[in-house]
Design a protein around this motif. Sequence first.
Motif, PDB file in Angstrom:
ATOM      1  N   ASP A  68       0.851  -1.198   0.000  1.00  0.00           N
ATOM      2  CA  ASP A  68       0.000   0.000   0.000  1.00  0.00           C
ATOM      3  C   ASP A  68       0.889   1.251   0.000  1.00  0.00           C
ATOM      4  O   ASP A  68       1.078   1.903   1.030  1.00  0.00           O
ATOM      5  CB  ASP A  68      -0.924  -0.023   1.225  1.00  0.00           C
ATOM      6  N   TRP A  69       1.430   1.579  -1.158  1.00  0.00           N
ATOM      7  CA  TRP A  69       2.330   2.738  -1.225  1.00  0.00           C
ATOM      8  C   TRP A  69       1.595   4.066  -1.019  1.00  0.00           C
ATOM      9  O   TRP A  69       2.176   5.040  -0.546  1.00  0.00           O
ATOM     10  CB  TRP A  69       3.063   2.752  -2.569  1.00  0.00           C
TER      11      TRP A  69
ATOM     12  N   GLN B 290       2.886   6.701   1.629  1.00  0.00           N
ATOM     13  CA  GLN B 290       3.152   8.100   1.262  1.00  0.00           C
ATOM     14  C   GLN B 290       2.398   9.055   2.181  1.00  0.00           C
ATOM     15  O   GLN B 290       2.933  10.085   2.604  1.00  0.00           O
ATOM     16  CB  GLN B 290       2.746   8.350  -0.189  1.00  0.00           C
ATOM     17  N   HIS B 291       1.159   8.697   2.513  1.00  0.00           N
ATOM     18  CA  HIS B 291       0.371   9.552   3.398  1.00  0.00           C
ATOM     19  C   HIS B 291       1.027   9.638   4.772  1.00  0.00           C
ATOM     20  O   HIS B 291       1.138  10.725   5.363  1.00  0.00           O
ATOM     21  CB  HIS B 291      -1.057   9.010   3.513  1.00  0.00           C
ATOM     22  N   GLY B 292       1.466   8.516   5.301  1.00  0.00           N
ATOM     23  CA  GLY B 292       2.128   8.532   6.599  1.00  0.00           C
ATOM     24  C   GLY B 292       3.457   9.275   6.573  1.00  0.00           C
ATOM     25  O   GLY B 292       3.832   9.947   7.532  1.00  0.00           O
TER      26      GLY B 292
ATOM     27  N   ARG C 268      10.874   3.376  10.384  1.00  0.00           N
ATOM     28  CA  ARG C 268      10.821   1.974  10.804  1.00  0.00           C
ATOM     29  C   ARG C 268       9.411   1.597  11.268  1.00  0.00           C
ATOM     30  O   ARG C 268       8.922   0.492  10.988  1.00  0.00           O
ATOM     31  CB  ARG C 268      11.826   1.712  11.926  1.00  0.00           C
ATOM     32  N   GLU C 269       8.752   2.529  11.989  1.00  0.00           N
ATOM     33  CA  GLU C 269       7.398   2.251  12.464  1.00  0.00           C
ATOM     34  C   GLU C 269       6.407   2.183  11.299  1.00  0.00           C
ATOM     35  O   GLU C 269       5.512   1.337  11.271  1.00  0.00           O
ATOM     36  CB  GLU C 269       6.971   3.317  13.480  1.00  0.00           C
ATOM     37  N   ILE C 270       6.579   3.093  10.330  1.00  0.00           N
ATOM     38  CA  ILE C 270       5.710   3.051   9.151  1.00  0.00           C
ATOM     39  C   ILE C 270       5.925   1.740   8.404  1.00  0.00           C
ATOM     40  O   ILE C 270       4.980   1.089   7.935  1.00  0.00           O
ATOM     41  CB  ILE C 270       5.983   4.263   8.233  1.00  0.00           C
ATOM     42  N   GLY C 271       7.213   1.346   8.276  1.00  0.00           N
ATOM     43  CA  GLY C 271       7.528   0.102   7.567  1.00  0.00           C
ATOM     44  C   GLY C 271       6.911  -1.110   8.227  1.00  0.00           C
ATOM     45  O   GLY C 271       6.414  -2.018   7.541  1.00  0.00           O
TER      46      GLY C 271
ATOM     47  N   GLY D 118      10.041  12.184  -4.735  1.00  0.00           N
ATOM     48  CA  GLY D 118      10.089  13.549  -4.190  1.00  0.00           C
ATOM     49  C   GLY D 118       9.170  13.789  -3.017  1.00  0.00           C
ATOM     50  O   GLY D 118       8.648  14.897  -2.854  1.00  0.00           O
ATOM     51  N   TRP D 119       8.942  12.771  -2.187  1.00  0.00           N
ATOM     52  CA  TRP D 119       8.111  12.979  -1.003  1.00  0.00           C
ATOM     53  C   TRP D 119       8.859  13.867  -0.011  1.00  0.00           C
ATOM     54  O   TRP D 119      10.086  13.825   0.092  1.00  0.00           O
ATOM     55  CB  TRP D 119       7.789  11.647  -0.320  1.00  0.00           C
ATOM     56  N   THR D 120       8.131  14.665   0.720  1.00  0.00           N
ATOM     57  CA  THR D 120       8.737  15.507   1.773  1.00  0.00           C
ATOM     58  C   THR D 120       7.996  15.302   3.075  1.00  0.00           C
ATOM     59  O   THR D 120       6.775  15.106   3.079  1.00  0.00           O
ATOM     60  CB  THR D 120       8.688  17.005   1.397  1.00  0.00           C
TER      61      THR D 120
END
Length: 326
Positions: free
Chosen positions: A24-25, A29-31, A40-43, A61-63
């Motif tokens: 679920d990319w 990306q939202h997180g 690591r927690e998101i992963g 280019g996520w920020t």
Amino acid sequence: METGQPQNPKQAPGATGAESQPTDWAGIQHGFTTTNEPLREIGKRFGVTHAAIGKRARKEGWTRPEKQKPVSIKMAALDPRHQRFVQEYLVDLNGTQAAIRAGYSANTANEQASRLLANVKIQEAVEEAQRKLQDKLEINAERVIQKLATIAMADPRELVQNKVSCCRFCYGAGHKYQRSDHEMDADREDWERQGKDPQHFNEKGGAGFSLALPPVETCPHCAGDGVSRVVLKDTRDLSPAARLLYCGAKQTKFGVEIQMHNQLDVLDKLCRHLGIYATDNYQKSDPLSLRTMTDAERAVRIERMLADNPAMLGALNSVLGPGGEA
């Protein structure tokens, strides 16, 4: 026995069954872009490694959002709109503009600013923020006063000087017009280039003129006053006091103008801070204030009063007589 399946199948991270679920990319990306949750927690939540998230973020280019600055105790006591007003007020200390930038109506911004600045909690938040800024910049009242005193006592002649030199006739033979050595050589060569007899060249007062020489009091041309010229000093080599006094230079149609801080204004600020005006005004308005002074303070005060009033000093001398006693 062959089954048609690879002997060492590679399952996608987080897959628990024979069939792996698609990553679920969009959720990752939202997180990544809306929280400061560690990668690591998101992963762990989405079954991918933090390195894979970082690689995808760099590729697309996520920020990450800016981290929230810690709010002080005084600021935390204010509602969000008041906090915004305090933050904007600290930018330029302009209450009206701060109110407008904080979202208040421009038509009532002046009244809103007065009301907000009268709020004790807002005053405390502003003072706390200013103290923190002063500590960060190592600015305190003593240091500011020292800087003001340095500017007030700086010598402007370190920046601009009016130099008086001899005139062209001061040192000329018979007080005639005197050339510099270079001018003498150039005029003589020009004379000979025109084919004129070198013997008839008029040397006038001779050579040797130099601006480094002082005026001659007996000079009949300048009467010892010489010639004055304004000299601007090289600002690359100034004393600490002169560097504080200096505030720039600008080219005008009359030449270069050196700009300096107004030393009278600086002295006025010093006097107000030190309470000199208040003390002096109190003494002037209260003639009996001499009674509360020590003998030394009283003597200084009386001496100053007499120095400022020669007529009173003369009258006192006439009363006391030569011996100083009535």
